[in-house]
Design a protein around this motif. Structure first.
Motif, mmCIF file in Angstrom:
data_model
loop_
_atom_site.group_PDB
_atom_site.id
_atom_site.type_symbol
_atom_site.label_atom_id
_atom_site.label_comp_id
_atom_site.label_asym_id
_atom_site.label_seq_id
_atom_site.Cartn_x
_atom_site.Cartn_y
_atom_site.Cartn_z
ATOM 1 N N TYR A 106 0.846 -1.184 0.000
ATOM 2 C CA TYR A 106 0.000 0.000 0.000
ATOM 3 C C TYR A 106 0.883 1.236 0.000
ATOM 4 C CZ TYR A 106 0.756 -0.407 5.128
ATOM 5 O OH TYR A 106 1.302 -0.539 6.393
ATOM 6 N N THR A 107 0.261 2.388 -0.193
ATOM 7 C CA THR A 107 1.028 3.642 -0.134
ATOM 8 C C THR A 107 0.403 4.555 0.908
ATOM 9 O OG1 THR A 107 -0.288 4.812 -1.817
ATOM 10 C CG2 THR A 107 1.565 3.484 -2.597
ATOM 11 N N ILE A 108 1.245 5.380 1.499
ATOM 12 C CA ILE A 108 0.798 6.408 2.439
ATOM 13 C C ILE A 108 1.204 7.743 1.824
ATOM 14 C CG2 ILE A 108 1.162 7.406 4.728
ATOM 15 C CD1 ILE A 108 1.559 4.587 5.818
ATOM 16 N N ASN A 109 0.227 8.621 1.655
ATOM 17 C CA ASN A 109 0.450 9.881 0.948
ATOM 18 C C ASN A 109 -0.070 11.037 1.793
ATOM 19 O OD1 ASN A 109 0.851 8.647 -2.075
ATOM 20 N ND2 ASN A 109 -0.769 7.542 -0.983
ATOM 21 N N HIS A 110 0.812 11.996 2.081
ATOM 22 C CA HIS A 110 0.409 13.112 2.941
ATOM 23 C C HIS A 110 -0.673 13.966 2.294
ATOM 24 C CE1 HIS A 110 4.005 13.533 5.936
ATOM 25 N NE2 HIS A 110 3.780 12.272 5.642
ATOM 26 N N VAL A 111 -1.674 14.316 3.113
ATOM 27 C CA VAL A 111 -2.690 15.261 2.663
ATOM 28 C C VAL A 111 -2.134 16.667 2.866
ATOM 29 C CG1 VAL A 111 -5.021 16.143 3.069
ATOM 30 C CG2 VAL A 111 -4.553 13.680 3.285
ATOM 31 N N ASN A 112 -2.192 17.489 1.824
ATOM 32 C CA ASN A 112 -1.709 18.874 1.957
ATOM 33 C C ASN A 112 -2.873 19.842 1.794
ATOM 34 O OD1 ASN A 112 -1.994 19.464 -0.945
ATOM 35 N ND2 ASN A 112 -0.260 18.050 -1.178
ATOM 36 N N ASN A 113 -2.579 21.128 1.932
ATOM 37 C CA ASN A 113 -3.651 22.122 1.942
ATOM 38 C C ASN A 113 -4.370 22.247 0.604
ATOM 39 O OD1 ASN A 113 -1.420 23.282 0.730
ATOM 40 N ND2 ASN A 113 -1.816 25.319 1.529
ATOM 41 N N GLU A 114 -3.759 21.757 -0.469
ATOM 42 C CA GLU A 114 -4.407 21.890 -1.773
ATOM 43 C C GLU A 114 -5.407 20.778 -2.041
ATOM 44 O OE1 GLU A 114 -1.891 22.802 -5.029
ATOM 45 O OE2 GLU A 114 -1.017 24.518 -3.979
ATOM 46 N N ILE A 115 -5.268 19.665 -1.378
ATOM 47 C CA ILE A 115 -6.113 18.501 -1.682
ATOM 48 C C ILE A 115 -6.955 18.012 -0.507
ATOM 49 C CG2 ILE A 115 -4.617 17.682 -3.542
ATOM 50 C CD1 ILE A 115 -3.568 15.536 -1.543
ATOM 51 N N PHE A 116 -6.986 18.765 0.597
ATOM 52 C CA PHE A 116 -7.659 18.209 1.770
ATOM 53 C C PHE A 116 -9.160 17.991 1.552
ATOM 54 C CE2 PHE A 116 -10.037 21.560 3.940
ATOM 55 C CZ PHE A 116 -9.538 22.711 3.367
ATOM 56 N N GLN A 117 -9.814 18.823 0.760
ATOM 57 C CA GLN A 117 -11.249 18.602 0.517
ATOM 58 C C GLN A 117 -11.457 17.314 -0.286
ATOM 59 O OE1 GLN A 117 -9.760 21.619 -0.333
ATOM 60 N NE2 GLN A 117 -11.160 23.321 0.089
ATOM 61 N N LYS A 118 -10.636 17.122 -1.309
ATOM 62 C CA LYS A 118 -10.739 15.884 -2.094
ATOM 63 C C LYS A 118 -10.401 14.681 -1.212
ATOM 64 C CE LYS A 118 -9.394 18.102 -6.452
ATOM 65 N NZ LYS A 118 -8.417 18.077 -7.565
ATOM 66 N N THR A 161 8.008 -0.769 -10.376
ATOM 67 C CA THR A 161 8.237 -1.961 -9.568
ATOM 68 C C THR A 161 7.309 -2.072 -8.370
ATOM 69 O OG1 THR A 161 9.882 -0.695 -8.361
ATOM 70 C CG2 THR A 161 10.682 -2.069 -10.178
ATOM 71 N N PHE A 162 6.238 -1.286 -8.356
ATOM 72 C CA PHE A 162 5.376 -1.274 -7.177
ATOM 73 C C PHE A 162 3.934 -1.190 -7.639
ATOM 74 C CE2 PHE A 162 5.262 -1.147 -2.687
ATOM 75 C CZ PHE A 162 4.205 -0.341 -2.291
ATOM 76 N N ILE A 163 3.084 -2.133 -7.204
ATOM 77 C CA ILE A 163 1.745 -2.186 -7.789
ATOM 78 C C ILE A 163 0.710 -1.255 -7.166
ATOM 79 C CG2 ILE A 163 2.040 -4.549 -8.651
ATOM 80 C CD1 ILE A 163 0.246 -5.492 -6.329
ATOM 81 N N ALA A 164 0.932 -0.831 -5.916
ATOM 82 C CA ALA A 164 -0.075 0.044 -5.290
ATOM 83 C C ALA A 164 0.102 1.469 -5.807
ATOM 84 C CB ALA A 164 0.054 -0.005 -3.777
ATOM 85 N N PRO A 165 -1.006 2.192 -5.987
ATOM 86 C CA PRO A 165 -0.927 3.553 -6.532
ATOM 87 C C PRO A 165 -0.579 4.601 -5.484
ATOM 88 C CG PRO A 165 -3.207 2.958 -6.153
ATOM 89 C CD PRO A 165 -2.393 1.737 -5.791
ATOM 90 N N PHE A 166 0.292 5.540 -5.865
ATOM 91 C CA PHE A 166 0.565 6.715 -5.048
ATOM 92 C C PHE A 166 -0.391 7.821 -5.483
ATOM 93 C CE2 PHE A 166 4.591 5.352 -3.183
ATOM 94 C CZ PHE A 166 4.984 4.346 -4.041
ATOM 95 N N VAL A 167 -0.408 8.903 -4.720
ATOM 96 C CA VAL A 167 -1.211 10.070 -5.084
ATOM 97 C C VAL A 167 -0.274 11.132 -5.645
ATOM 98 C CG1 VAL A 167 -2.705 11.922 -4.231
ATOM 99 C CG2 VAL A 167 -2.921 9.600 -3.293
ATOM 100 N N ALA A 218 6.055 4.179 0.161
ATOM 101 C CA ALA A 218 5.709 2.829 -0.279
ATOM 102 C C ALA A 218 5.793 1.914 0.929
ATOM 103 C CB ALA A 218 6.683 2.361 -1.350
ATOM 104 N N MET A 219 4.732 1.141 1.152
ATOM 105 C CA MET A 219 4.635 0.329 2.362
ATOM 106 C C MET A 219 4.405 -1.138 2.036
ATOM 107 S SD MET A 219 4.851 2.488 4.890
ATOM 108 C CE MET A 219 4.329 1.404 6.238
ATOM 109 N N GLU A 220 4.930 -1.989 2.906
ATOM 110 C CA GLU A 220 4.698 -3.420 2.780
ATOM 111 C C GLU A 220 4.105 -3.942 4.082
ATOM 112 O OE1 GLU A 220 7.245 -6.233 0.243
ATOM 113 O OE2 GLU A 220 8.045 -6.440 2.266
#
Lengths: 203, 203
Positions: free
Chosen positions: A82-94, A121-127, A135-137
């Motif tokens: 899986y992926t972990i992607n920080h929420v920033n001020n431009e995308i927090f509503q989405k 080389t990584f199947i999970a999607p990033f934002v 990238a997390m396992e």
């Protein structure tokens, strides 16, 4: 004002959830990207990602009870990544919108207008819109018998972030990266640094 | 910039700890108050308190491996109770100072100039200078085999907070209460709300 445990049980459910979710303090704001074995992507905002250790580099997350469909959790158990992607001020509503109950056949990426980013080389999607992406396992998970929530632990495979936000000490400046934080169930905040303090020694 | 897991293992320990502690996102800032059976109080800042559930009201925390003395953890296991006290902008430096390695015979309350507050029916000390304070009772703990950290779960016995910060929805306004948050190992931030968003529904 003092609110006792007994009084808490008498509160309306949503009110109680807002209150209890507030009192733990501020929370991290991350979008968790996953994919299933049929190639359907999923994106979900979570406020429970926590640091568990630096070596090995481990992060934990908390999932609500698995009594209703939990696409993120199921995808992680299915694919192991899986992926972990920080929420920033431009995308927090989405990002907040990803918490709506979309059926599995609808990807929150499309529904919430966020862009999946894939590495070879990584199947999970990033934002793509996130500035800090991890990238997390999957490593392990446990169900807390107390309330059937699931605590999942993963290891960091790699970190993507702008070189310029990393200080000589290794500190990554989340404030400069515009990462937001959360309070309660639905309040999004930017931050302003008070101070960075030196390593504390007994005085 | 991409930093791989292998590259992480080559980093200097403190640098790596700062980096990994940064990338999970913002963290809660709480002072954990405990007492032992000899009446010695202890106070310790923690950035890992997380929400686990609202009914029952459960909060989790992460302790570093128990290979060195962990007075807070030992006291909780000994007495079964503890307090969680929000760090605010007026006390964050003192709160940070509680992370110094004081011997057990020295209470961080005195060493760091914070005031213990006792209630008649509860033996663990609260922090008088905290505006939001929670009485907690131990429920369970587990050692993560992956890295020997300890995940401890407690139940809320009562919450103390100013009535005026609680909205009609149950949301407790941490920003008005001046609760701070943490990034990395040692950076303290106040917040500024971007927005509070309504419950998300599929569109």
């Amino acid at each position: 004002m003092i609110i006792s445990k007994d009084q808490l049980t008498t509160l309306e459910e949503r009110y109680r959830a807002q209150l209890i979710n507030s009192v733990s303090g501020f929370k991290s704001a991350n979008l968790i990207g996953t994919i299933d074995n049929n190639g359907l992507t999923n994106l979900s905002i979570m406020s429970s990602v926590i640091h568990l250790g630096s070596n090995p580099p481990l992060l934990g997350m908390v999932f609500r009870p698995h009594s209703v469909p939990r696409h993120t959790l199921e995808n992680i158990l299915e694919t192991g990544v899986y992926t972990i992607n920080h929420v920033n001020n431009e995308i927090f509503q989405k990002a907040h919108q990803t918490s709506a109950r979309y059926p599995k056949s609808i990807s929150e990426f499309e529904a919430c207008n966020l862009t999946p980013l894939f590495h070879e080389t990584f199947i999970a999607p990033f934002v793509q819109e996130s500035v800090i992406r991890i990238a997390m396992e999957y490593r392990e998970h446990q169900t807390l018998k107390l309330n059937e929530t699931v605590f999942l632990v993963g290891e960091i495979l790699h970190i993507e972030l702008p070189e310029e936000i990393v200080a000589a000490t290794g500190y990554a400046d989340l404030e400069v990266a515009n990462t937001v934080c959360i309070s309660g169930l639905d309040s999004y905040h930017k931050t302003r640094r008070l101070a960075q303090l030196p390593y504390a020694k007994p005085v």
